[in-house]
Design an enzyme around this catalytic site. Structure first.
Site, PDB file in Angstrom:
ATOM      1  N   THR A 165      40.747  43.384  10.470  1.00 39.95           N
ATOM      2  CA  THR A 165      42.179  43.701  10.377  1.00 39.95           C
ATOM      3  C   THR A 165      42.362  45.149   9.930  1.00 39.95           C
ATOM      4  O   THR A 165      43.135  45.910  10.525  1.00 39.95           O
ATOM      5  CB  THR A 165      42.896  42.743   9.408  1.00 39.95           C
ATOM      6  OG1 THR A 165      42.512  41.407   9.721  1.00 39.95           O
ATOM      7  CG2 THR A 165      44.396  42.885   9.521  1.00 39.95           C
ATOM      8  N   LYS A 193      50.297  28.793  11.668  1.00 41.52           N
ATOM      9  CA  LYS A 193      50.038  29.329  10.321  1.00 41.52           C
ATOM     10  C   LYS A 193      50.098  28.155   9.364  1.00 41.52           C
ATOM     11  O   LYS A 193      50.768  27.148   9.649  1.00 41.52           O
ATOM     12  CB  LYS A 193      51.115  30.352   9.933  1.00 41.52           C
ATOM     13  CG  LYS A 193      50.683  31.284   8.828  1.00 41.52           C
ATOM     14  CD  LYS A 193      49.878  32.444   9.396  1.00 41.52           C
ATOM     15  CE  LYS A 193      49.318  33.337   8.330  1.00 41.52           C
ATOM     16  NZ  LYS A 193      48.755  34.569   8.922  1.00 41.52           N
ATOM     17  N   ASP A 227      43.994  34.256   5.106  1.00 43.67           N
ATOM     18  CA  ASP A 227      45.168  35.109   4.919  1.00 43.67           C
ATOM     19  C   ASP A 227      45.196  35.398   3.408  1.00 43.67           C
ATOM     20  O   ASP A 227      44.145  35.327   2.753  1.00 43.67           O
ATOM     21  CB  ASP A 227      46.453  34.415   5.407  1.00 43.67           C
ATOM     22  CG  ASP A 227      47.631  35.377   5.556  1.00 43.67           C
ATOM     23  OD1 ASP A 227      47.687  36.110   6.562  1.00 43.67           O
ATOM     24  OD2 ASP A 227      48.497  35.422   4.667  1.00 43.67           O
ATOM     25  N   LYS A 254      51.827  38.336  18.285  1.00 43.27           N
ATOM     26  CA  LYS A 254      50.596  39.069  17.977  1.00 43.27           C
ATOM     27  C   LYS A 254      49.432  38.555  18.807  1.00 43.27           C
ATOM     28  O   LYS A 254      48.720  39.318  19.450  1.00 43.27           O
ATOM     29  CB  LYS A 254      50.292  38.878  16.481  1.00 43.27           C
ATOM     30  CG  LYS A 254      49.083  39.629  15.990  1.00 43.27           C
ATOM     31  CD  LYS A 254      48.612  39.160  14.610  1.00 43.27           C
ATOM     32  CE  LYS A 254      49.706  39.123  13.566  1.00 43.27           C
ATOM     33  NZ  LYS A 254      49.158  38.985  12.192  1.00 43.27           N
TER      34      LYS A 254
HETATM   35  P1  NDP Z   1      44.312  39.201   0.112  1.00 44.52           P
HETATM   36  O1  NDP Z   1      44.615  37.964  -0.641  1.00 44.52           O
HETATM   37  O2  NDP Z   1      42.888  39.554   0.368  1.00 44.52           O
HETATM   38  O3  NDP Z   1      45.007  40.452  -0.572  1.00 44.52           O
HETATM   39  C1  NDP Z   1      46.377  40.504  -0.787  1.00 44.52           C
HETATM   40  C2  NDP Z   1      46.692  41.732  -1.607  1.00 44.52           C
HETATM   41  O4  NDP Z   1      48.100  41.872  -1.673  1.00 44.52           O
HETATM   42  C3  NDP Z   1      46.194  41.633  -3.035  1.00 44.52           C
HETATM   43  O5  NDP Z   1      45.829  42.905  -3.484  1.00 44.52           O
HETATM   44  C4  NDP Z   1      47.408  41.089  -3.774  1.00 44.52           C
HETATM   45  O6  NDP Z   1      47.448  41.415  -5.152  1.00 44.52           O
HETATM   46  C5  NDP Z   1      48.528  41.796  -3.031  1.00 44.52           C
HETATM   47  N1  NDP Z   1      49.766  41.012  -3.104  1.00 44.52           N
HETATM   48  C6  NDP Z   1      49.966  39.737  -2.673  1.00 44.52           C
HETATM   49  N2  NDP Z   1      51.206  39.335  -2.916  1.00 44.52           N
HETATM   50  C7  NDP Z   1      51.816  40.369  -3.530  1.00 44.52           C
HETATM   51  C8  NDP Z   1      53.114  40.560  -4.040  1.00 44.52           C
HETATM   52  N3  NDP Z   1      54.043  39.603  -3.970  1.00 44.52           N
HETATM   53  N4  NDP Z   1      53.396  41.784  -4.597  1.00 44.52           N
HETATM   54  C9  NDP Z   1      52.460  42.753  -4.670  1.00 44.52           C
HETATM   55  N5  NDP Z   1      51.203  42.611  -4.210  1.00 44.52           N
HETATM   56  C10 NDP Z   1      50.895  41.439  -3.656  1.00 44.52           C
HETATM   57  O7  NDP Z   1      45.099  39.073   1.502  1.00 44.52           O
HETATM   58  P2  NDP Z   1      44.913  39.892   2.856  1.00 44.52           P
HETATM   59  O8  NDP Z   1      44.447  41.260   2.567  1.00 44.52           O
HETATM   60  O9  NDP Z   1      44.143  39.043   3.793  1.00 44.52           O
HETATM   61  O10 NDP Z   1      46.415  39.927   3.400  1.00 44.52           O
HETATM   62  C11 NDP Z   1      47.297  41.006   3.140  1.00 44.52           C
HETATM   63  C12 NDP Z   1      48.383  41.039   4.199  1.00 44.52           C
HETATM   64  O11 NDP Z   1      47.799  41.219   5.487  1.00 44.52           O
HETATM   65  C13 NDP Z   1      49.205  39.748   4.319  1.00 44.52           C
HETATM   66  O12 NDP Z   1      50.530  40.100   4.699  1.00 44.52           O
HETATM   67  C14 NDP Z   1      48.536  39.008   5.467  1.00 44.52           C
HETATM   68  O13 NDP Z   1      49.419  38.100   6.085  1.00 44.52           O
HETATM   69  C15 NDP Z   1      48.214  40.180   6.372  1.00 44.52           C
HETATM   70  N6  NDP Z   1      47.168  39.964   7.371  1.00 44.52           N
HETATM   71  C16 NDP Z   1      45.948  39.480   7.015  1.00 44.52           C
HETATM   72  C17 NDP Z   1      44.979  39.305   7.976  1.00 44.52           C
HETATM   73  C18 NDP Z   1      43.610  38.843   7.650  1.00 44.52           C
HETATM   74  O14 NDP Z   1      42.785  38.729   8.571  1.00 44.52           O
HETATM   75  N7  NDP Z   1      43.270  38.569   6.406  1.00 44.52           N
HETATM   76  C19 NDP Z   1      45.245  39.588   9.404  1.00 44.52           C
HETATM   77  C20 NDP Z   1      46.547  40.167   9.643  1.00 44.52           C
HETATM   78  C21 NDP Z   1      47.464  40.314   8.660  1.00 44.52           C
HETATM   79  P3  NDP Z   1      46.475  40.676  -6.203  1.00 44.52           P
HETATM   80  O15 NDP Z   1      45.121  41.270  -5.966  1.00 44.52           O
HETATM   81  O16 NDP Z   1      47.043  41.026  -7.523  1.00 44.52           O
HETATM   82  O17 NDP Z   1      46.514  39.221  -5.869  1.00 44.52           O
HETATM   83  O1  2IT Z   2      48.032  37.182  10.102  1.00 46.86           O
HETATM   84  C1  2IT Z   2      46.965  37.072  10.734  1.00 46.86           C
HETATM   85  O2  2IT Z   2      46.848  37.490  11.892  1.00 46.86           O
HETATM   86  C2  2IT Z   2      45.815  36.452  10.059  1.00 46.86           C
HETATM   87  N1  2IT Z   2      45.920  36.094   8.880  1.00 46.86           N
HETATM   88  C3  2IT Z   2      44.538  36.201  10.812  1.00 46.86           C
HETATM   89  C4  2IT Z   2      44.646  34.959  11.641  1.00 46.86           C
HETATM   90  C5  2IT Z   2      43.359  34.524  12.297  1.00 46.86           C
HETATM   91  O3  2IT Z   2      43.406  33.428  12.866  1.00 46.86           O
HETATM   92  O4  2IT Z   2      42.348  35.228  12.267  1.00 46.86           O
END
Ligand code: NDP
Ligand code: 2IT
Length: 452
Positions: free
Chosen positions: A215, A132, A172, A120
Site C-alpha cells: 500500500t 469490508k 486494515d 478501488k
Molecule cells: P495500522 O493499524 O497499521 O496503522 C494505523 C495508524 O493510524 C496508526 O499509526 C494509528 O495510531 C493511526 N490512527 C488510527 N486511528 C486514528 C485516529 N482516529 N486518529 C489518529 N491516528 C489514528 O493501519 P494501516 O496502516 O493498515 O491503515 C491506515 C489507513 O490506510 C486506513 O485508513 C486503512 O483503511 C488504509 N489502507 C490500508 C491498507 C492496508 O493494506 N493495510 C490498504 C489501503 C488502505 P496508533 O499507532 O496510535 O494506533
Molecule cells: O483498504 C484496503 O484496500 C485494504 N485494507 C486492503 C484490502 C485487501 O484485501 O488487501
C-alpha cells in the site's frame, strides 16, 4: 453553467433519497456523495447504465453480516464485541477487502469502506469483488494472548461466511500479519488448508512477497506518476509530511526515503513528531519495532532521538512540498487543507481511506493542488492481495522483484485510467477520473450479469 446546475440538482435529489434511508450513517453518506457527484451525471449520459440503475444498485451491499464475539480477557472476565462483514458486490470477482479492529468501527464505517473498495478493486483491473469487515474490538493495550483469543472467537463466526473464491479478507487498521495468522490458523483448524481464503499472510503461510509494503510503496508510485505527468518532475530533493505510523505510513515513508525525499513528520493517535532533518532508515526501523506492539506512542520515538513531539496535534501545519495522509478517515479537514495550501504544498495523495473531508478536497481542487484520492492512490495493497490470490491458486510464490514490477505496472495503469476519465480542460481531476473509471468496469459487469 446550465449543465452543471442540473447535474447538481440531480445529485442533490439522489442524495436526499439516499439520506432518508441511511440518515445515521454519516461516513457512508459522505463516501456515496463523493462518488455520486461525478458518477451520477456520467451514468445519466449512458442509457445502458441509466436503465440498469447501476448506481442505485451499487449503494446497496449484497449483504451485511453482524455478529457477537465473546472471549475471555487475561483477568478471566468475559468480553463482548460486535463483528461485521459487509459483502458489497462479487460482480468482478470474490468479495475482497480488509478487516479493521478499532473502537470506532460501526456499520457506517464498514459500509463506507466496502463501498469505496468496490471502485478501488475495479481500478486494479484484477478479478476482485468488494467487501469490508472488522470489529469494535480495541487491540491497544491488549496482550498477545488476548489478541489471539479475540481473533479465534471472531473467526468462529466469520469462517462461515468466507472462503477461497467466495470472500477473501485481509488486514486494515489494527489487523496486520500477526492477526491474519491467528485468524487463518483458526480457519485451518476448522476447515483445513485453504491459503486462498486470506491475504496478507506471512510467507510461510503462503503470503506474497511485498504485501506488507504494497500500500505504502504503491501510494508513492502513484504520486510519482502524478508528478511526472502534470509537472514533468520527480521526487528527489522534495519534502513530505506523512500522517500515521502504521503499515501504510511506514512503507510510504520507506519508499520516500529511498527516492531522496525528506520525510518531516509521522503521527499516531497520540500526536505527531517533527523530524527537521528528515526521517532516517534507522529511525524508521525503530518506529517499526515500536509499533509492532499496539498501543505504543510516538512520544517514545521522539524522546529516544531528541525530537519534538506535539501531543494531540496533526502534522498538517508543517510546511512541505507533498502530504500523505496515511492514518484514518477525516483526519485532514478544511483548516488543515488551507494550511497546506498556504505553505505551498503541491501534491496530496491519500494512503488512508477517505482521510480528507469534502471541504479539504474542495480547497485542494480550487487551489490547483494535485490530489490523488485513496481509491486510486492506495489501491496497491489490495492489488498485491489480488496477486497473492493468483499465486495461491497456482501454488507458487513469485520473487519480490516480480511482485514489485507488477505493482508498479498496476499503479501506472490506475493512473492512466484516472487521467483518461479525469480530464477537465488542461487539468486532471483525479477524483472524477478514479470514480468514473472504477464505476465503468463494475457497470459493464452489472449490465452483462442482467438484473439480478
Ligand atoms: P495500522 O493499524 O497499521 O496503522 C494505523 C495508524 O493510524 C496508526 O499509526 C494509528 O495510531 C493511526 N490512527 C488510527 N486511528 C486514528 C485516529 N482516529 N486518529 C489518529 N491516528 C489514528 O493501519 P494501516 O496502516 O493498515 O491503515 C491506515 C489507513 O490506510 C486506513 O485508513 C486503512 O483503511 C488504509 N489502507 C490500508 C491498507 C492496508 O493494506 N493495510 C490498504 C489501503 C488502505 P496508533 O499507532 O496510535 O494506533
Ligand atoms: O483498504 C484496503 O484496500 C485494504 N485494507 C486492503 C484490502 C485487501 O484485501 O488487501
Amino acid at each position: 453553467m446550465k449543465v452543471s446546475f442540473s447535474a447538481d440538482r440531480m445529485v442533490n435529489e439522489f442524495m436526499e433519497q439516499v439520506q432518508a434511508k441511511h440518515s445515521h450513517e454519516k461516513e457512508f453518506l459522505q463516501a456515496v456523495h463523493e462518488v455520486a457527484k461525478y458518477v451520477l451525471p456520467y451514468e445519466m449520459s449512458k442509457p445502458e447504465y441509466r436503465d440498469a440503475k447501476v448506481l442505485w444498485r451499487l449503494i446497496e451491499p449484497d449483504r451485511a453480516i453482524i455478529f457477537r464475539v465473546v472471549w475471555y480477557d487475561d483477568k478471566g472476565n468475559v468480553q463482548v464485541n460486535r463483528g461485521y462483514r459487509v459483502q458489497w458486490t462479487n460482480a468482478l470477482g470474490p468479495y475482497k477487502g480488509g478487516l479493521r479492529f478499532h473502537p470506532s468501527v460501526n456499520l457506517s464505517v464498514i459500509k463506507f469502506l466496502a463501498f469505496e473498495q468496490t471502485f478501488k478493486n475495479s481500478l486494479t483491473g484484477l478479478p476482485l469483488g468488494a467487501a469490508k469487515g472488522g470489529s469494535d474490538f480495541n487491540p491497544q493495550g491488549r496482550s498477545e494472548d488476548e489478541i489471539r483469543r479475540f481473533c479465534q472467537a471472531f473467526m468462529l463466526e466469520l469462517h462461515k461466511h468466507i472462503g477461497e473464491g467466495f470472500d477473501v479478507p485481509a488486514g486494515d487498521i489494527g489487523v496486520g500479519q500477526r492477526e491474519i495468522g491467528f485468524m487463518y490458523g483458526t480457519l485451518v483448524k476448522l476447515r483445513g488448508y485453504e491459503p486462498g481464503a486470506f491475504t496478507g499472510k506471512t510467507l510461510e503461510l503462503g503470503g506474497s512477497h511485498l504485501r506488507p509494503e504494497a500500500t505504502g510503496y504503491g501510494l508513492i508510485y502513484f504520486a510519482q506518476e502524478m508528478l511526472r505527468y502534470n509537472l514533468g518532475d520527480d521526487m528527489s530533493g522534495k519534502t513530505a509530511v506523512v500522517s500515521g505510523a502504521g503499515n501504510v505510513a511506514q512503507f510510504a515513508a520507506e519508499k520516500l526515503i529511498q527516492l531522496g525525499v525528506r520525510v518531516l513528520t509521522m503521527s499516531d493517535s497520540t500526536g505527531f513528531v517533527y523530524i527537521p532533518d528528515g526521517l532516517t532508515i534507522e529511525q524508521l526501523e525503530f518506529i517499526k519495532q515500536l509499533k509492532s506492539k499496539r498501543g505504543t506512542s510516538l512520544r517514545q520515538f521522539a524522546e529516544k532521538f531528541g525530537l519534538t513531539f506535539y501531543e494531540g496535534k496533526k502534522p498538517w501545519s508543517v510546511p512541505a512540498d507533498m502530504a500523505f495522509p496515511c492514518a484514518t478517515q477525516n483526519e485532514l479537514d478544511g483548516d488543515d487543507a488551507k494550511e497546506l495550501v498556504k505553505n505551498g504544498c503541491k501534491l496530496v495523495a491519500e494512503g488512508a481511506n477517505m482521510p480528507s473531508t469534502p471541504e479539504a478536497i474542495s480547497i485542494f481542487l480550487e487551489n490547483g493542488v494535485l490530489f490523488g484520492p485513496g481509491k486510486a492512490a492506495n489501491a496497491g495493497g489490495v492489488a498485491v492481495s489480488g496477486l497473492e490470490m493468483a499465486q495461491n491458486a497456482q501454488r507458487i510464490q513469485w520473487t519480490r522483484e516480480e511482485v514489485d514490477n507488477k505493482l508498479r505496472e498496476i499503479m501506472r495503469n490506475i493512473h492512466e485510467q484516472a487521467v483518461e476519465f479525469g480530464k477537465e480542460g488542461n487539468t486532471i481531476n483525479y477524483i472524477r477520473g478514479a470514480n468514473i473509471a472504477g464505476y465503468d468496469r463494475v457497470a459493464r459487469a452489472f449490465v452483462n450479469l442482467g438484473v439480478i
